[in-house]
Each structure stands twice: as C-alpha cells, then as structure tokens.
Design an enzyme around this catalytic site. Structure first.
Site: not given
Lengths: 213, 244
Positions: A4, A31, A44, A57-58
């Site tokens: 990802c 999931k 993720v 939230e990256s």
C-alpha cells in the site's frame, strides 16, 4: 499492507526517524472485523501506541510521528516553508487515483487520455522543482514532502514506466536522488513481488496482499 | 483595522501594491465559507491584517498571479509569500503568529483535530448542493438525508467525548474550521438538519457565544440579499449590503 503506497509513507517516516515499531499487515480484501475498531473507515495505515491512542490517514500519521518523536525533523520549522510543503502535497493529490486508474486499464483499454492527464500532473510538479531550483521538493535536502509523494514514483520504477518522466527532467533527477536515500532504498518495493501482487489485487484475489511470502 | 467592508475588485482593477510591513493581507469574499475560516483565525488571534475582496464572477486578471486558479482565500505577507487552501492558511497563521494557540500543543490531540476534519469533508459539498437545489426549485430530500447522516457522525463524536466543543471544553481550531457551514444552515434553509442532533445544537449555541464568532456573524438579511443576487447571476452580488 506491504504494497500500500499510503502505508509506505508512514513506513518511510518511521525508518527515516529511526522509530522502533512493529507492523501488523491487514488483508485489505478480507478485513478482520476488529480492524474497524482501530479505524472506522477500515483503511491502512493506522498507528497505535502503548497508550491505546489511534491515529489514521497517512499524512496525519506522518505529521504525528514527526512531532511526537525526537531526532531529525522532516517538516520544516519555518511556518511558510511548512505551508509550502502542504501546498505541494495538494498539488500532488490527483496523482494517486490517476495512477491507479491507469494501472487498472493498462493493456485492456485505450488509456491515452489518462496518460495525458498524468503528464499534466507531473508537469505541475516539474514546475515546482524548476521554480525552486532545488533537487528536492522541500529544498536541497530530502524532507517530509518527498517521502509523502515518493511511493507512487516507486511504482513507476518497479513497473519500468520511467518513460513517464522523460518530459520532466527535474522530476527524473529527483527520482534518481530519492533512490539514493537510505530509508527509500531499504524499503524499496520488490518489482517482481509488486507485479505479482498487482495482478492478483486487480482481480480481487483474497491472497493478493500476501503475494511473495 | 480590518477592511472586511471593502468593495470587491474585479476585472480591469489595478493590482494592489505590496503588503505593508507588520500586516498580512487576505484575499477574500465576504460570504465565502472557506475564507470565513481564515477570517475567524485572524480575529481569534488578534492578527493585524487587511482584506481585499475579490469579485468571484469577474476576477481581476492580476489575481491569477496570487492563485493559479483564482480561488480564495489566499494570504499574502510583506515578504510576498503566498499561502492558500483555507486549512493550510489557518495552520500557517497559528504557527507564524504568537499568542493564543488554536491547535493544541499535544501531538496526539493535534492529530485528532486533523482526523476530525476528515470526518467533515462531505459537509461543504452537501450544504452547497442543498442550497442550489432549493434555490432552483428542485427537490433536495435525498441531499438533506445525506447531510443529516454526516451530522449524526459529528453528533456521535461529541457524545463519545462528552465535551461541548470538538477539541475539548474550550473552543479551538477544529471548531472554527467547521463553523462557517453551520452559521449558514439557517440562510440556506436547512436548519432543520440538526433537529435530531442535540449535542450539535448545543455546540452551535456555544459557538454563537464565542466573541470571535460573534464579531464576524453575517447579518441574515444581508446574506439573503447576497444569495438572491448571486442566483440571478448578478455580478454586484458580492458587494450587497455595502454602503456606497
């Protein structure tokens, strides 16, 4: 999840700052129910610390790590320079969905329209580097914004699509400089595994996320 | 000190000069909710500033040198530095100026406020669509339902936290970032969308008591006058309510 690009952002920051961490990979095609208690959106990356605090939230996880942990600061202290990094981040925002659409359609349909759109987005980034006259998006050293946008350019390298930056020479040079960064190179995606994963993922195969293990 | 009551600049207007030292300039429009966020932060932190209102239907050519697509809000300081996107502008002001910090100091609490902002992202679009639908005489029951659902999500947060404001017991950045759309519920004709969310209604009431929010509250009749002209495509809409 190992492939990802959003989670890759967080992994890069963890590596760059030398933060001790453990990773739990989630099967995004199947999931676990408990994962929705960590992030109601079920996406993720998610960070969880020993106080039970959860951050998702990256971009938010990356900023959190930079603030909460000592050592090398990836975001600049200067408020304007910090704002500039966030403005570049906004400028980049169309690339992830475009690149994903492009990969979904490759070899199946005509994607010349998408190619053109990608060129347009890359040109915007090229303009930033040209105006700044620096190697990296935040200046002469690598910083947060470079790590935040890198995972999608890593895909280009892994899929041998470097020609897409042929018309953007500064962007091309930036990619070469990024490949020399220790965090980037130690986490570099395995091209074969990535291609194997991508094929399975695009077919919605439940085993995709574990490809290569 | 502020020039919030200034007439808009449109096509053919002369570009403004450089920003004087000690001031920061905001390119804005009196009724824009995104610019409203930035005005709230400027007010809350007591930052000396000047406002140039832009005619959004008839943008000055020079304005595209401030923002590539001519959007507002944009901040410009005396070093000719430009900052845009409302959230980025608000964070910049909080970082760059001393005094009261609107974002919490704790890194986790800061992250929480940013996660809350993500939860809010559908609200601006939905409220705008409701407004357009009702102004054009179209049905908007589905839109209102979707908006109520978003408000339920926010209600849940307040319930879970058991605090008056979204950041805790005191007003903070996240509350100011949400506020502009809630101030507009009434004039947009969708105030009933908070009928089933009592904690959110309490939050609205508490916000209306905040001195910063009060100082910038837009008169309902003036707003309605603006909306009437705006939906008639009248380019003078943006100056509605200003004395000549």
């Amino acid at each position: 999840m190992r492939f990802c690009p959003f989670a890759k952002r967080t992994l890069l920051v963890l590596k760059a700052k030398g933060i001790g961490h453990e990773v739990i990979n989630i099967n995004l095609k199947n999931k676990p129910e408990w994962f929705f208690k960590k992030n109601p959106f079920g996406l993720v990356p998610v960070l969880e610390n020993s106080q039970g605090q959860v951050i998702y939230e990256s971009a938010i996880t990356c900023e959190y790590l930079d603030e909460a942990y000592p050592g090398k600061k990836l975001l600049p202290d200067d408020p304007y320079e910090k704002a500039c990094q966030k403005m570049v981040f906004e400028l980049f925002s169309k690339v992830p969905p475009l690149l994903l659409s492009f990969l979904r359609r490759q070899n199946k349909e005509d994607c010349s329209g998408l190619k053109e759109e990608l060129h347009k987005e890359f040109s915007k980034l090229e303009e930033v580097l040209t105006n700044k006259k620096t190697t990296f998006f935040g200046g002469s050293s690598l910083s947060m914004i470079d790590y935040l946008i890198w995972p999608w350019f890593e895909w280009l390298v892994a899929l041998e699509l470097n020609e897409y930056v042929n018309h953007t020479p500064n962007l091309k040079l930036w990619m070469e400089a990024m490949m020399k960064d220790p965090a980037v190179s130690s986490l570099f995606i395995d091209p074969k595994a990535f291609r194997g994963f991508l094929d399975l993922y695009l077919q919605n195969n439940l085993e995709a996320c574990d490809y290569g293990l | 000190m502020t020039d919030d009551a200034a007439r808009t600049l449109g096509r053919g207007s002369a570009p403004p000069g450089p920003v004087p030292e000690g001031l920061i300039r905001l390119y804005s429009m009196r009724f824009c909710p995104y610019a409203h966020r930035t005005r709230l932060v400027l007010q809350a932190k007591g930052i000396r500033h000047e406002v140039i209102n832009i005619n959004l239907r008839n943008k000055p050519e020079w304005y595209f040198t401030k923002h590539p697509f001519g959007k507002i809000p944009v901040l410009e300081n005396s070093k000719c530095q430009l900052i845009y996107e409302s959230v980025i502008a608000c964070e910049y002001l909080d970082d760059a100026y001393p005094g009261r910090k609107l974002y919490p100091c704790d890194s986790y609490e800061r992250a929480r406020q940013k996660m809350l902002l993500d939860l809010f992202y559908k609200v601006p679009h939905l409220t705008k669509e409701c407004l357009i639908a009702s102004r054009c005489g179209r049905e908007c029951a589905d839109l209102k339902l979707a908006l109520r659902q978003e408000f339920c999500n926010l209600e849940e947060i307040l319930g879970y936290q058991n605090t008056v404001f979204f950041g805790g017991d005191c007003i903070s950045m996240i509350d100011y970032l949400f506020w502009p759309w809630f101030e507009r519920l009434d004039v947009y004709g969708i105030a009933d969308c908070v009928n089933h969310t009592p904690a959110l209604r309490l939050w609205i009431a508490a916000m209306k008591q905040d001195p910063t929010v009060c100082a910038l509250l837009i008169d309902k009749n003036i707003f309605l006058g603006f909306l009437n002209l705006y939906f008639q495509n009248n380019p003078d809409a943006f100056d509605y309510g200003l004395s000549c």
